[in-house]
Write a protein that holds these residues in place. Structure first.
Motif, PDB file in Angstrom:
ATOM      1  N   GLY A 194      17.152   7.414 -40.450  1.00 58.56           N
ATOM      2  CA  GLY A 194      16.975   6.805 -41.761  1.00 58.56           C
ATOM      3  C   GLY A 194      15.751   5.922 -41.774  1.00 58.56           C
ATOM      4  O   GLY A 194      14.640   6.369 -41.492  1.00 58.56           O
ATOM      5  N   ASN A 195      15.943   4.647 -42.097  1.00 60.45           N
ATOM      6  CA  ASN A 195      14.832   3.697 -42.119  1.00 60.45           C
ATOM      7  C   ASN A 195      14.524   3.241 -40.690  1.00 60.45           C
ATOM      8  O   ASN A 195      15.321   2.535 -40.079  1.00 60.45           O
ATOM      9  CB  ASN A 195      15.194   2.498 -42.991  1.00 60.45           C
ATOM     10  CG  ASN A 195      14.039   1.533 -43.158  1.00 60.45           C
ATOM     11  OD1 ASN A 195      13.075   1.548 -42.393  1.00 60.45           O
ATOM     12  ND2 ASN A 195      14.113   0.674 -44.149  1.00 60.45           N
ATOM     13  N   GLN A 222      11.972   1.288 -39.713  1.00 63.37           N
ATOM     14  CA  GLN A 222      10.984   0.217 -39.683  1.00 63.37           C
ATOM     15  C   GLN A 222      11.246  -0.814 -38.605  1.00 63.37           C
ATOM     16  O   GLN A 222      10.329  -1.225 -37.882  1.00 63.37           O
ATOM     17  CB  GLN A 222      10.913  -0.463 -41.056  1.00 63.37           C
ATOM     18  CG  GLN A 222      10.204   0.357 -42.124  1.00 63.37           C
ATOM     19  CD  GLN A 222      10.212  -0.334 -43.465  1.00 63.37           C
ATOM     20  OE1 GLN A 222      11.264  -0.577 -44.049  1.00 63.37           O
ATOM     21  NE2 GLN A 222       9.037  -0.655 -43.965  1.00 63.37           N
ATOM     22  N   ASP A 251      10.125   8.585 -39.664  1.00 60.71           N
ATOM     23  CA  ASP A 251       9.709   8.973 -41.007  1.00 60.71           C
ATOM     24  C   ASP A 251       8.517   8.124 -41.443  1.00 60.71           C
ATOM     25  O   ASP A 251       8.639   6.909 -41.622  1.00 60.71           O
ATOM     26  CB  ASP A 251      10.876   8.781 -41.980  1.00 60.71           C
ATOM     27  CG  ASP A 251      10.573   9.335 -43.372  1.00 60.71           C
ATOM     28  OD1 ASP A 251       9.409   9.663 -43.646  1.00 60.71           O
ATOM     29  OD2 ASP A 251      11.522   9.425 -44.175  1.00 60.71           O
ATOM     30  N   TYR A 300       8.105   5.305 -44.531  1.00 59.32           N
ATOM     31  CA  TYR A 300       8.440   3.877 -44.480  1.00 59.32           C
ATOM     32  C   TYR A 300       7.260   3.029 -44.005  1.00 59.32           C
ATOM     33  O   TYR A 300       7.413   1.823 -43.830  1.00 59.32           O
ATOM     34  CB  TYR A 300       9.644   3.654 -43.564  1.00 59.32           C
ATOM     35  CG  TYR A 300      10.933   4.203 -44.128  1.00 59.32           C
ATOM     36  CD1 TYR A 300      11.733   3.425 -44.955  1.00 59.32           C
ATOM     37  CD2 TYR A 300      11.346   5.501 -43.845  1.00 59.32           C
ATOM     38  CE1 TYR A 300      12.923   3.920 -45.479  1.00 59.32           C
ATOM     39  CE2 TYR A 300      12.530   6.006 -44.368  1.00 59.32           C
ATOM     40  CZ  TYR A 300      13.313   5.210 -45.180  1.00 59.32           C
ATOM     41  OH  TYR A 300      14.487   5.702 -45.707  1.00 59.32           O
ATOM     42  N   SER A 345       2.121  -2.807 -41.226  1.00 56.52           N
ATOM     43  CA  SER A 345       2.615  -1.481 -41.570  1.00 56.52           C
ATOM     44  C   SER A 345       1.487  -0.451 -41.563  1.00 56.52           C
ATOM     45  O   SER A 345       1.657   0.670 -41.075  1.00 56.52           O
ATOM     46  CB  SER A 345       3.300  -1.524 -42.936  1.00 56.52           C
ATOM     47  OG  SER A 345       3.851  -0.272 -43.255  1.00 56.52           O
TER      48      SER A 345
END
Length: 722
Positions: free
Chosen positions: A175-176, A178, A210, A213, A352
């Motif tokens: 999923g996320n 980060q 992914d 993100y 990021s």
């Protein structure tokens, strides 16, 4: 030969700053081996020459001992003690609910993930197998820094001795990701720890996460209160003021659970009538998807307008009738409308963006059945026949190959459920034949599929998972006792050799498949020279090839095991074998061996044993060996295998001399059953083998050259003097 740059490793992690020695090729792809089932490794004649454009990774686990080490609770031993235990959740044999349970025992025991002696052995075994990268499992949100720091130290030590190791990469949460990726970035990649170990794909370090993100820091957003339908032939828009430079802009778009909606996003400078900066069409939009328009180069702060047009199917744009975005307003058909539409900017710069630019991202697909849903995705485990995952260029980039799958029918299930796809699953069913679990039928079927497609990268699941938590419910299925990812010998997916059971069969099965995928080098012929066994050794200089062993690998263990498993100690490592040579003439075959340091006294027990498979027949002798030299310390002699098991007799004295770091000896051809002319034989040196009579002796004790079940093959075309 290639030299690696200095290690840039931070002392705060106790990782030594070492210089990679010149890589010392052991030519392990020319070694020979036959497993317990009589399956021999293929040669170049069978698989072809090396193919440099093929890569292999294997799923590697850092979690042993990191989530509590009560026990160990070995499921296989529990079920042997009480075959009905799966129906008894309150049995005292089980550990607590959710506690880690082992499916079986590794050949190295119940070790924990920071034991550097085991890690070094893993590095050796995987390098010998020609595995390029170990891919760490951090999908559960833990990065296990203590474990990967121990691995960096151990791999650095191997490389300081000129050895090779696999590279490293991470499979992050599906999923996320980060939090996990940012942690790895701050604590491993940004400081440059283990830089030479980072596996690079398409020019950058690979990370399986992914990338959506990591579009940069964001601003904007708004509320998803009311969706405004986008009717074909009409437009919806949102003006905005960017306070900082940005590289992407997007919105959230409902499709009311339909799957055939399309639209086009366009970015304009100023307002609806401004300069068009970028445009992109989106097809088959998923319900409530965030659609992002990337802008290259990044746009400076200022006033802009995002417009959705060219729709088909049922699609809209989420927003709010209230004014929720400062310095912006909604539009319909180019005219101002009430409220604001959902909007998100990806700002240029910041952590990021650094992360996004640093890595090659591949989005991991958690599902065993669907296959890729977009380019640049990778699988980690699938049922047969596996999908090929393509990249943005349309190339067949990767496929996964699994030992077994916790799939029941066409759903994700638990390994402990009936009909889970275990090691013996193939051709659509479990093979119930006795001993099927030894043969790796599921593994073989998946390899056949991958070899047929021939992608650039193959991801093997797995090396050393070993444990699974105990549950009573998973995926809507309730049973008294359940284990999801691992269960027992049949329903498990580790290649690392186990104690008992299938032993090292899967390890050599994997090597055989990797050779078929990547090819191997040709076996070099031996060039003999006249040899005098006189302890001078200068006549060996022109003999080739040099049969090499890893340096720094004699067994030395001293580390706590898992829970009550105890402390693992093994000090059998003694003489570090570096290389060996073979020569022959009309009467004798000659052997020479070199160690790293001066040899210990020949009177030491189990001193410098030489095993010879003179007929290259793995079905006779002990593990195929017909003769052993130096088995007793009384006198240098050769003994012939007799009877069954580890049994020898008919000792024949032989000429042997040693000096400093070297040994040379001669054995009459007649004693080996060899006729005049060309000679081909297999051999192995081993110091301080404990002579247990089990294959694992070569893996667990002293130093073997070559490692484990491997042998050197001496192919002497024209012996000296003939």
């Amino acid at each position: 030969m290639k030299r690696f740059s200095n290690w840039l490793l931070c002392s705060i992690f106790l990782i030594p700053c070492l210089v990679q020695a010149e890589i010392r090729d052991t030519f392990s792809d020319t070694w020979v081996a036959t497993d317990a089932l009589g399956r021999s490794l293929p040669s170049q004649a069978q698989v072809g020459p090396p193919r440099a454009d093929k890569c292999v990774g294997i799923f590697y686990f850092l979690w042993l001992g990191r989530h509590g080490d009560a026990g160990p609770f070995d499921i296989s031993k529990i079920l042997a003690a009480d075959p009905q235990a799966m129906g008894k959740p309150d049995s005292p044999l089980w550990g607590p609910l959710h506690a880690p349970h082992h499916w079986g025992e590794s050949v190295f025991g119940y070790y924990v993930s920071d034991e550097e002696a085991v890690i070094r052995k893993h590095a050796q075994m995987l390098t010998d197998a020609n595995v390029d990268v170990v891919i760490f499992d951090v999908t559960n949100g833990f990065t296990y820094p203590e474990s990967y720091q121990a691995l960096l130290r151990a791999f650095a030590e191997v490389r300081s001795n000129g050895g090779r190791t696999p590279q490293i990469a991470f499979l992050c949460p599906f999923g996320n990701p980060q939090a996990v990726v940012t942690d790895l970035w701050k604590n491993l990649y940004a400081p440059g720890l283990g830089r030479d170990l980072w596996f690079r794909w398409k020019g950058k370090p690979l990370i399986l996460a992914d990338p959506a993100y990591f579009k940069g820091e964001t601003e904007g957003a708004g509320k998803t209160t009311v969706p405004t339908p986008l009717v074909a032939g009409h437009t919806l828009g949102q003006s905005f003021t960017a306070s900082k430079p940005f590289r992407s802009v997007g919105g959230c778009f409902p499709t009311w659970q339909t799957g055939d909606a399309d639209l086009t996003l366009s970015l304009f400078r100023g307002g609806p009538g401004g300069e068009r900066i970028a445009s992109r069409g989106f097809e088959n939009v998923k319900d409530n998807a965030w659609l992002t328009l990337d802008v290259d180069p990044p746009q400076p702060a200022g006033n802009f307008y995002l417009e959705a047009s060219g729709s088909s199917g049922r699609i809209g744009w989420w927003g709010d009738p209230a004014d929720t975005l400062a310095l912006g307003e909604a539009f319909a058909d180019g005219k101002p409308a009430e409220g604001d539409r959902m909007l998100r900017l990806g700002l240029a710069g910041g952590t990021s963006e650094e992360i996004r630019n640093f890595f090659t991202f591949r989005k991991p697909q958690p599902d065993y059945f669907k296959g890729p849903t977009q380019p640049d995705m990778w699988s980690w485990l699938e049922i047969s026949p596996q999908h090929v995952f393509t990249n943005a260029a349309g190339e067949n980039e990767m496929m996964s190959v699994g030992v077994a799958q916790n799939a029941v029918g066409n759903r994700l299930g638990s390994m402990s459920e009936a009909n889970a796809k275990g090691r013996s699953f193939h051709a659509g069913a479990m093979d119930a034949a006795p001993g099927a679990v030894e043969r790796g039928l599921n593994f073989a079927e998946q390899w056949e599929r991958a070899l047929k497609v021939d992608p650039q990268f193959i991801f093997i699941t797995s090396w050393n998972e070993w444990i699974a938590g105990r549950f009573n419910e998973f995926g809507g299925i309730r049973e008294p006792v359940m284990f999801v990812d691992q269960f027992d010998q049949e329903h498990s997916r580790d290649v690392e050799p186990m104690k008992g059971g299938h032993g090292d069969n899967y390890y050599y099965q994997m090597i055989s498949a990797i050779r078929r995928y990547k090819g191997v080098r040709a076996l070099p012929p031996v060039h003999s020279q006249p040899i005098q066994v006189d302890g001078r050794f200068d006549d060996w200089i022109k003999v080739s090839p040099e049969f090499r062993d890893h340096i720094g690998d004699p067994v030395l263990r001293d580390h706590a095991g898992w829970g009550k498993a105890g402390h693992y100690q093994n000090s059998t490592g003694r003489n570090d074998i570096v290389s060996a040579k073979v020569s022959a003439d009309a009467e004798n075959v000659y052997f020479q061996v070199t160690t790293r340091e001066p040899l210990t006294p020949a009177t030491d027990p189990n001193w410098m044993l030489l095993y010879i498979d003179a007929d290259r027949n793995p079905t006779n002798g002990w593990l195929g060996y017909d003769f052993v030299v130096n088995r007793t310390a009384r006198q240098s002699s050769i003994e012939k295998h007799a009877g069954s098991g580890y049994s020898w007799d008919s000792p024949l004295p032989i000429g042997l001399r040693m000096a400093g770091k070297e040994i040379e000896l001669s054995i009459p051809r007649k004693a080996l059953g060899l006729k005049p002319g060309p000679v081909t034989l297999d051999f192995k040196w081993a110091d301080n083998l404990q002579q247990t009579g089990d294959w694992s002796d070569f893996t667990l004790n002293g130093d073997a050259a070559p490692n484990d079940r491997f042998n050197y093959r001496a192919w002497i075309e024209a012996p000296s003097g003939q």
